[in-house]
Each structure stands twice: as structure tokens, then as C-alpha cells.
Scaffold this motif. Structure first.
Motif: not given
Lengths: 336, 282
Positions: B97-102, B183-185, B187-194, B270-279
Motif C-alpha cells: 500500500p505504501w507504493a501508492w503514495e509514491e 487506495l486509502v492513501t 484520502w489521507t497519507t496518515r494510514v500507517g496504523p491502519v 477505484w472509481r471513488l479514488a480517481v474522482r477524489r484524485f481528479s478533484a
């Protein structure tokens, strides 16, 4: 008359960005109450681009060029307004739409770093489901055009920046897109490489009738490729028209270059002396006065050589932005 | 205006040909890339063997002290379990999951979004190609571990068949869940504990730390409602011959069910994440 390849109407993109002052107090306060401000990156932009047209999209950093390009390629969802590209709404990101466009960014890398570019091209063939024979013909033609035959078998990591960029272009155009969004495609390249890329884009446009929207900080790119420019600043369009018209509209001066056959003379009575270098003096005069000043120069002085030119396009653009800055400052309420 | 380059066409057959071509090409490219890094891959795999060897030594010692077995496992069966573990662990490695941030920060995501293919296919195919190299590299490691720890197997042909399907099922299933976490990243990058909670639960309830049959009843019952054991313990148990045919087929069905569930959630997320990224922009 065919429909425009790109039609943009009152397109807007507003980002909500967090704001926080420096220091511990502000950090603690932000834990309970986050403050945001809205940034209007694109603020009601409208234009249309006909099929096969190459348009230069100009503006300083942060003007909204890349944001507009990203909305047109489906990477960003507009806050308002409408955009259609080849009849598609970009934000829907339909596969048929993505197959018909490409976006080249100066800093983007879609090639496999450790493998020769030929392998990456094969992957692109698979992604776009290209017919093998037609794919090979297009690939070999582009390789030839960009003089890459010796390089396509080398791992991408061993290529220079310019060579990599040429490979990126081949990769980005293998599916023969009908609309090209080029965002600073020659960034960081040397003059020869810039020229090569420019002639490749021009050739692609000529061969396939593709529509091109190009942003570049190198005016040479824009001058070589586009007859039309759209100038954007603070998210708004300041000018949309022929490149030649830009000078007429925003710069009411002409530059006269004079070389005398015998020595030099003080020419300040003819116009504003911009420079004197190796016997050649550059004068700035108003566009209206240029014919009369020229006649006087030829009549009064032993002129060996005389040229009348529009000011360099970089200067004109700078003036456009400076005017816009002044207007914006004038429109701001006075502070106290 | 001219048209785009000719494609292989539309229709079901062309579609199948297209997908096979995409997976085949991406796997081939992954294999070629991994061959470039064969030495570092080998050291990575050797490093990965440390974890199961520790478990194996501890549990074999306990088994011997308990009179030859623990929870139905003899030292030889523990050896078999943890040697197969090494293969399953390598096979179910998926994009972290960390790869997504990059991907978001480095602009790679923009490139992925410009392609007319869902990026999960390229991820699945790419890592699948990597695994083809892993299996080859694993063979000498397995032979070496077998010489030292003397595993005992009681394998039927059906065990092998189910295992060969189950390790790919485990890979696809784990990929889906790690993709979801990634994909959680958006919305937030503070997902280490999750991530930590997920990986701890996986360690305990998948059969990675100990075979599931050694866990308390409540943990086994809890694991039945979670996907973890189908990505780890099930393929191992299948190959070492500890499952009857009905449980083997039932396990494959559970993998399929969880893949269907997770793939559906991935599609929506994925659809929600892309919408979020696009926004918010990249």
C-alpha cells in the motif's frame, strides 16, 4: 465545417488548499480548526480548436496551463464549465477517448527503466491492442524519423535525457492519437534536441492531421509549430489569436536596426536607443512612426543596412503579463 | 482527420486475444526486468527464509519436547509446512500500500490514468511475471531446506492440482486487499496504523505465524469470517496433504468468493479514488 476537435466553454477548476501560519500556536490551532482558501487555477476559460490545428498555450508558471491540459485529458475533474475533446467528455475517461489522445509531459516517464525501449513499445502495443503489422510499421517509421535505430536496443537508463524524451514521444504516439497535449515537451533539452522534437511534432501533425495543444516556456517551440496562440494568466485568457497579431495587439512599437557606412552617430533624436553593438544601433519607435523615422534615417544618414522588426516575441509576452499584473493591481481595493 | 492506429478489433475473441496479449507482454517484461536484478532478488529471497526458519526451529523443538508432536504436527510436518510457506510467501507478495503514495507524488498515477486499461491488470500481470522468476530461484532454496530439516509429505495428485490453483488464487486475493489498502492513501497519507492493524491481523489469522490448526478455537472461528487464511494457510495445507478433497475444493470456492467480494470493492473504490484524485489534483 467540421466540429472543433477541442471545445472549452467557461471551464473552471478551483482547488481548496489548507492554509496555516508558521509556529507552534498555529500548529495547535490547526488541530481544532483547519483553515482553507480557494485557489481558482482556471477561471472561466473558453476556446475551440479545429481538427489539425496546432495551438501554443502560453502563460507564466501557475497561470493554469497544465491544469487546463489535465482537465482536457481527463486527469482532473472540472469545477465548472464544459469541455469536449473529439466529442467525448474527458472527465468520463472512456477507453475510446483515451485511445484517441495522448499527453506528453516533460517530466513523465512511461518507459521501463532497465529494459530497451523496444520492450516498452511492445507493452504499449498490448495496452492499446494495436494490430501487430500496423504497429511495427508505425514504430519503425517513428524510429527512423527521430534517428533512434541505434538506441532502441539500449536500456533506457543508459540514454541521455534528450534520447529518452525522443523515446517517450515514440511511445506516446504509437497508437496514433488524434489529439496531442504536450506539456513542456522540450523541457531541459539542448537546442538541437528541441529542434528535432519540434520537427517530429510538425511531421506527425502533417502526416496524421492531429490536433496539438502545446505549452512551452521556449518560445522557439511555439513559433516553429503554432500559428495561433492562447495566452492565459491567473486562470483567464488574455489573448487568443494569430501569433503575429499578438505583437500588433500588445506592443505598439517596432524595432529598427541601423548600420551606418561610416562610423556611428547619436540616433536618440530618431527613437529610443535600445543598444549599440559593433556599429549596429537598435531603435525602438512607435508602430505608427516607423515609416516616417525610416524615411528620415535613409535621407539624413549614410545607411549601409536597415531592418524593421517586430519586437522579440518573449518581450511581447512579458508585456502581456505585465499589463495583466498592472490591471489586477489597479482592480485590488486599496489597503490601509 | 485520420483515424487512430488499427487495433486487433472488437468482439469476444478479439477481447480474449487482447487480454492474453496484455498479460503475456507485461509478464514477459517483468521477467526480463527481474533477470536484470537476479543477484539482489536471490539475496532478498534468502533473507526472507529467516522468518520461517525461526518458526520452524521453535515449533520443531516444542514438538520434540512434547513427545514428538504438537497439535497433530510432527517435526517433519512442521518442516514441510514452513518449506512450502517460503514459496507461498513469495507467491502472495503483492504491491504494498505504501507504493501508492509514491505513485501519486511521483506522477506515475497520471500516466496510468491516461491509459485505456485499468491499472490493476498491469500490477497483477507484472508481479505474476516476477513470480515466474521467484519459482525458479526458490527451487534450490527448497532443496537446501529439505536436506537440513527432513520434511514429511503425504501428497495426493489432487493436492498438487489444488495447490497450483490456490497459490495463484492467494496472489490475486491478497493483491485485491493490498490494492484496497493502497487506495486509502487517496484520502489521507496518515494510514500507517491502519496498515499495521491489517498486517498484524494477517500474521496471526492467516497461518503465517503458526498453522491455523494450532490457534485457539476462537481465533479459528474468527479467521473463518476473514480472507487471510485463504491467502496463506490454505495453499500450504493443500500441498502438505492435510486437507481432505471436500476441504480442498471448499477452500478454492472460498478463495473465489473472497476474490469476487474484494474485486467488487476495488472496482467501486477505484472509481471513488480517481474522482477524489481528479478533484484535488496530483
Amino acid at each position: 465545417m467540421p466540429d472543433p476537435a477541442i471545445r472549452v466553454t467557461e471551464l473552471r477548476k478551483t482547488f481548496r488548499v489548507p492554509v496555516r501560519e508558521a509556529g507552534l500556536d498555529a500548529a495547535v490551532r490547526s488541530l481544532f480548526r483547519r483553515e482553507h482558501r480557494e485557489v481558482h487555477a482556471v477561471d472561466g476559460v473558453s476556446f475551440a480548436i479545429e481538427p489539425g490545428e496546432i495551438v501554443g498555450f502560453l502563460g507564466p508558471n501557475g497561470a493554469g496551463k497544465t491544469t487546463t491540459l489535465k482537465m482536457l485529458s481527463g486527469l482532473l475533474y472540472p469545477t465548472g464549465g464544459e469541455a469536449t475533446v473529439l466529442g467525448h467528455t474527458p472527465s468520463r475517461r472512456e477507453a475510446d477517448f483515451l485511445r484517441r489522445i495522448t499527453m506528453v509531459m516533460g517530466n513523465r516517464n512511461q518507459l521501463q527503466w532497465d529494459l530497451p525501449a523496444l520492450d516498452s513499445f511492445e507493452l504499449i502495443r498490448a495496452i492499446y491492442r494495436l494490430e501487430p503489422d500496423a504497429f511495427r510499421a508505425t514504430r519503425d517509421e517513428f524510429i527512423e524519423l527521430l534517428d533512434l535505430r541505434e538506441l532502441v536496443t539500449k536500456p533506457v537508463r543508459n540514454l541521455s535525457l534528450g534520447e529518452r524524451m525522443k523515446m517517450e514521444f515514440v511511445g506516446a504516439l504509437l497508437h496514433r492519437p488524434q489529439v496531442l497535449f504536450l506539456d513542456e515537451p522540450t523541457l531541459g533539452l539542448d537546442v538541437t534536441m528541441q529542434k528535432r522534437i519540434r520537427s517530429f511534432v510538425a511531421e506527425y501533425n502533417r502526416r496524421f492531421g492531429a490536433t496539438v495543444l502545446l505549452t512551452s516556456h521556449y518560445m522557439a517551440d511555439v513559433q516553429a509549430l503554432s500559428k495561433r496562440v492562447v495566452v492565459i494568466h491567473h486562470g483567464r485568457i488574455l489573448f487568443d489569436g494569430a501569433l503575429a497579431e499578438l505583437s500588433t495587439r500588445f506592443d505598439s512599437t517596432k524595432t529598427i536596426g541601423v548600420t551606418l557606412s561610416e562610423g556611428t552617430a547619436d540616433l536618440s533624436s530618431y527613437g529610443e536607443v535600445l543598444s549599440t553593438d559593433e556599429g549596429r544601433t537598435l531603435l525602438r519607435v512607435s508602430r505608427a512612426d516607423a515609416p516616417e523615422v525610416t524615411t528620415r534615417l535613409l535621407r539624413d544618414l549614410p545607411v549601409l543596412d536597415l531592418t524593421i522588426e517586430d519586437p522579440p516575441i518573449e518581450d511581447v509576452i512579458e508585456r502581456v503579463f505585465a499589463d495583466a499584473r498592472d490591471e489586477r493591481a489597479a482592480a485590488m481595493p486599496a489597503g490601509g | 482527420m485520420t483515424t487512430t492506429a488499427p487495433t486487433i478489433g472488437r468482439g469476444p475473441l478479439a477481447s480474449i486475444r487482447g487480454w492474453l496479449g496484455l498479460y503475456g507482454t507485461q509478464m514477459r517484461i517483468a521477467i526480463l526486468s527481474q533477470i536484470q536484478y537476479r543477484v539482489s532478488n536471490y539475496f532478498y529471497m534468502i533473507g526472507m527464509v529467516t522468518e520461517p526458519v525461526i518458526y520452524l526451529v521453535v515449533w520443531s523443538t516444542v514438538a520434540r519436547q512434547q513427545g514428538g508432536e504438537v497439535g497433530g504436527f510432527t517435526p517433519g510436518e512442521f518442516a514441510a509446512y514452513y518449506i512450502v510457506w517460503t514459496l507461498v510467501r513469495n507467491m502472495n507478495i503483492a504491491l504494498t500500500p505504501w507504493a501508492w503514495e509514491e505513485r501519486v507524488r511521483g506522477g506515475e498515477l497520471s500516466g496510468m490514468l491516461l491509459r485505456p486499461v485499468h491499472p490493476i491488470h498491469l500490477d497483477l500481470a507484472g508481479l505474476a511475471g516476477w513470480k515466474a522468476v521467484v519459482i525458479l530461484l526458490w527451487l534450490p532454496i527448497a532443496a537446501f531446506l529439505s536436506l537440513i530439516f527432513q520434511p514429511t509429505y503425504s501428497i495426493e495428485p489432487i493436492d498438487v492440482v489444488v495447490f497450483l490453483i490456490a497459490i495463484w488464487g492467494a496472489y490475486v486475493l491478497r493483491s485485491m486487499f493490498l490494492w484496497l489498502l493502497g487506495l486509502v492513501t487517496f484520502w489521507t497519507t496518515r494510514v500507517g496504523p491502519v496498515f499495521d492493524i491489517f498486517f498484524t491481523a494477517e500474521l496471526l489469522l492467516s497461518g503465517r505465524l503458526v498453522p491455523m490448526s494450532l490457534m485457539p478455537d476462537w481465533a479459528q472461528r474468527l479467521a473463518d469470517f476473514l480472507p487471510f487464511q485463504w491467502t496463506f494457510g490454505f495453499p500450504i495445507d493443500a500441498l502438505i496433504g492435510r486437507l481432505p478433497p471436500d476441504q480442498l475444493l471448499g477452500g478454492l470456492a472460498m478463495q473465489l468468493l473472497w476474490i469476487a467480494i474484494s474485486a467488487s470493492i476495488v472496482a467501486v473504490s477505484w472509481r471513488l479514488a480517481v474522482r477524489r484524485f481528479s478533484a484535488v489534483g496530483g
